[in-house]
Design an enzyme around this catalytic site. Structure first.
Site, mmCIF file in Angstrom:
data_model
loop_
_atom_site.group_PDB
_atom_site.id
_atom_site.type_symbol
_atom_site.label_atom_id
_atom_site.label_comp_id
_atom_site.label_asym_id
_atom_site.label_seq_id
_atom_site.Cartn_x
_atom_site.Cartn_y
_atom_site.Cartn_z
ATOM 1 N N SER A 354 0.929 -1.100 -0.037
ATOM 2 C CA SER A 354 0.005 0.193 -0.034
ATOM 3 C C SER A 354 1.077 1.125 -0.075
ATOM 4 O O SER A 354 1.637 1.278 -0.795
ATOM 5 C CB SER A 354 -0.992 -0.085 1.162
ATOM 6 O OG SER A 354 -2.059 0.815 1.234
ATOM 7 N N ASP A 468 -5.988 -4.191 -1.929
ATOM 8 C CA ASP A 468 -4.780 -3.858 -0.994
ATOM 9 C C ASP A 468 -4.290 -5.098 -0.463
ATOM 10 O O ASP A 468 -4.994 -5.935 -0.085
ATOM 11 C CB ASP A 468 -5.312 -2.816 0.278
ATOM 12 C CG ASP A 468 -4.306 -2.265 0.686
ATOM 13 O OD1 ASP A 468 -3.544 -2.825 1.644
ATOM 14 O OD2 ASP A 468 -4.311 -0.972 0.941
#
Length: 589
Positions: A354, A468
């Site tokens: 991320s 993610d």
């Protein structure tokens, strides 16, 4: 420059009156080994007389896992590597067998099948004792052989998981005009922490026997063999090495690249070194990897400090940096990197999840501190990538702004074009597994690793549904450990994030007042923060395990930084820097 060397011939041992010349040599060899020290002369004579000499070329297996244990061996010359195949079919390196060490004795003593595969890394010579010979020796010399068995089992227990340090390397030109000898000299200089590293040239070593190479290795901290156009010598270089460096001029077309020698074992790492005039052009690395699909790792070399990084990666002394996700808290990674650089810590391999992947991609792009700060401030503060709200059929934001920002910041090159090694992780919802991005367009990997479910849409790529990586693993230390033999520094900026509120369910106001509260009171947990935090909760247990696998764990106190606080950029950078300086000082003490 690394120096070449000639090794004097080994002197002849004195001959005991009761043994032949060959048995006397074996007797002297066995008597000089720590494993056999203290054994009675009669036992050593019996061992020498019953030994069978075995020549094993480099790359050839001595035995395979699950084979019948029908003999044990002592390595006289060369080097072996042991591998074990797990239940999933993956190979796990167990260590190396050096001259003078036993192999295969445990299965024979315990009367079990081979628990590992042993492969020759060099042209090797071994002494073999069959099961019948071993049992005869036990009957004739029970006390001595019992002690030998105990020592062998003790050594096995102590060394089975020892890491294997690479010390011998073959440098082979794969494109015309490449100066392999000059590169080998610079590589030998960069390998100096191993000790005295010597460059072995073709003319001095081409006709030597296996014993010469073993003595040369024993006298040196490391060896760098230089291949030439002779295919026989190139194969010999490969068989004497722990890893092979395939040297190529990146300005040439890879269509005419020379293939690695057929003697190259599947377990011998292959490193492609691309000599570059500067930063690689977008998409320029992909054809090289396609031309050499079995390459273990590739490196871009523009200058001497790149060669130093290659040397650290080859010899198991590299440093990996793993950066966690955490929204705007990820800006603290910039400050942490600045402190690491100030401390003289060289980062050789970068991984992230991320926000950590977005910062890590800038590091892998070889940006200096000023460029890193300017580029990420422009991307996230001056141009908020989450400013494209949309009808929330799939997510709160369309994701188009994120894509535009990533393309503008990082271009449209591939991960493999980055000057430093890099990977990031996302979660594959189609398969429910962690997906590692090591190849392909960089912007797609960064878009996937930061696609918080419900905040921005998933990435649909190669029949995968990617979101993610923090859902499954917000700090991919274990993935780095699979790829790196060295130290790992992990920076976790998301592990201590909490959503605190004094609200009760019965006290929730109407929806139109909730919208107003989100704008006026940051303590009110709006949908963005709830979704962002929810995407990190599942990997909390994974992160706890990952932390323990790192050599240095940096955990900046970022309690005042909100996950969506893009305007807190400078403060997050400063907190990351200050905490890293403090923890580095504490670790030195």
């Amino acid at each position: 420059m690394g120096e070449s060397v000639s090794v004097p011939a080994m002197s002849e041992p004195s001959l005991p009156s009761h043994a032949s010349v060959q048995e006397s040599r074996l007797y002297e060899f066995l008597a000089g080994l720590p494993l056999f020290s203290g054994l009675p002369e009669a036992t050593l004579v019996a061992l020498a007389s019953s030994a069978e000499r075995i020549a094993l070329p480099g790359g050839v297996a001595l035995f395979d896992q699950d084979d019948l244990s029908d003999a044990f061996y002592v390595l006289r010359w060369g080097r072996l590597r042991a591998w074990r195949r797990d239940a999933e079919g993956k190979h796990r390196a167990l260590g190396q067998i050096a001259p003078g060490e036993c192999v295969g004795e445990v299965g024979l003593i315990l009367e079990r099948a081979r628990n590992a595969t042993a492969v020759a890394l060099r042209d090797s010579e071994l002494l073999r004792w069959s099961k019948a010979s071993f049992e005869h020796l036990v009957g004739q010399h029970p006390g001595a052989m019992l002690r030998l068995a105990r020592e062998a089992l003790k050594r096995f227990a102590e060394t089975i998981d020892r890491p294997a340090q690479a010390r011998c390397f073959a440098v082979l030109a794969t494109t015309p005009g490449v100066d392999a000898e000059a590169f080998a000299g610079k590589l030998a200089d960069a390998l100096r922490p191993l000790g005295q590293v010597r460059v072995v040239l073709p003319d001095e070593a081409r006709t030597r026997g296996p014993g010469w190479f073993t003595r040369l290795e024993q006298q040196s901290g490391g060896l760098v063999y230089v291949g030439d156009d002779d295919p026989i010598w190139r194969e010999r270089c490969v068989r004497q090495s722990d890893a092979v460096v395939l040297l190529a001029d990146a300005s040439q077309a890879p269509s005419g690249v020379l293939s690695p020698p057929p003697a190259l074992s599947e377990h011998t790492p292959r490193h492609l070194v691309l000599l570059q005039p500067g930063i690689p052009d977008a998409g320029s690395t992909r054809p090289w990897i396609a031309a050499l699909p079995a390459v273990t790792m590739h490196h871009h070399v523009r200058r001497d400090d790149d060669i130093a990084r290659v040397a650290r990666l080859l010899s198991g002394r590299a440093t990996g940096l793993v950066l966690s996700g955490g929204g705007a808290r990820g800006f603290a990674h910039i400050g942490a990197l600045h402190a690491l650089r100030e401390a003289g810590i060289e980062v050789d391999y970068i991984a992230g999840c991320s926000a950590g992947a977005i910062v890590g991609a800038g590091i892998a792009s070889d940006w200096d501190d000023a460029h890193l700060v300017a580029a990420l401030r422009a991307a996230f503060v001056e141009d908020n990538p989450l400013s494209d709200r949309t009808l929330p059929l799939v997510a709160m934001h369309s994701g188009q702004k994120v894509t535009q920002v990533l393309k503008r910041t990082y271009g449209e090159g591939d991960i493999e074009d980055l000057p430093l090694p890099f990977f990031c992780v996302s979660t594959d919802l189609a398969e429910g597994v962690l997906h590692v991005h090591e190849r392909g367009p960089l912007w797609i990997a960064l878009r996937a690793t930061s696609a918080i479910p419900g905040v921005v849409p998933p990435v649909f790529h190669e029949r995968r549904v990617l979101v993610d990586g923090g859902i499954m693993d917000n700090l991919p230390v274990a993935e780095m450990r699979h790829r790196l033999a060295g130290e790992i520094i992990a920076v976790d900026v998301g592990g201590n994030y909490r959503i605190d509120t004094e609200l009760e369910e019965t006290a929730l106001p109407p929806w139109w007042q909730q919208i107003a509260l989100q704008w006026r009171d940051q303590r009110y947990p709006g949908i963005g923060r709830i979704l962002w935090r929810a995407g990190m909760v599942n990997s909390a247990a994974t992160v706890a395990r990952q932390r323990r696998q790192s050599n240095l764990l940096l955990t900046p106190d970022l309690g005042e930084i909100d996950l969506l606080g893009w305007n807190q950029f400078e403060r997050a950078v400063q907190l990351g820097y200050e905490e890293t300086v403090r923890q580095l000082a504490a670790s030195r003490r």
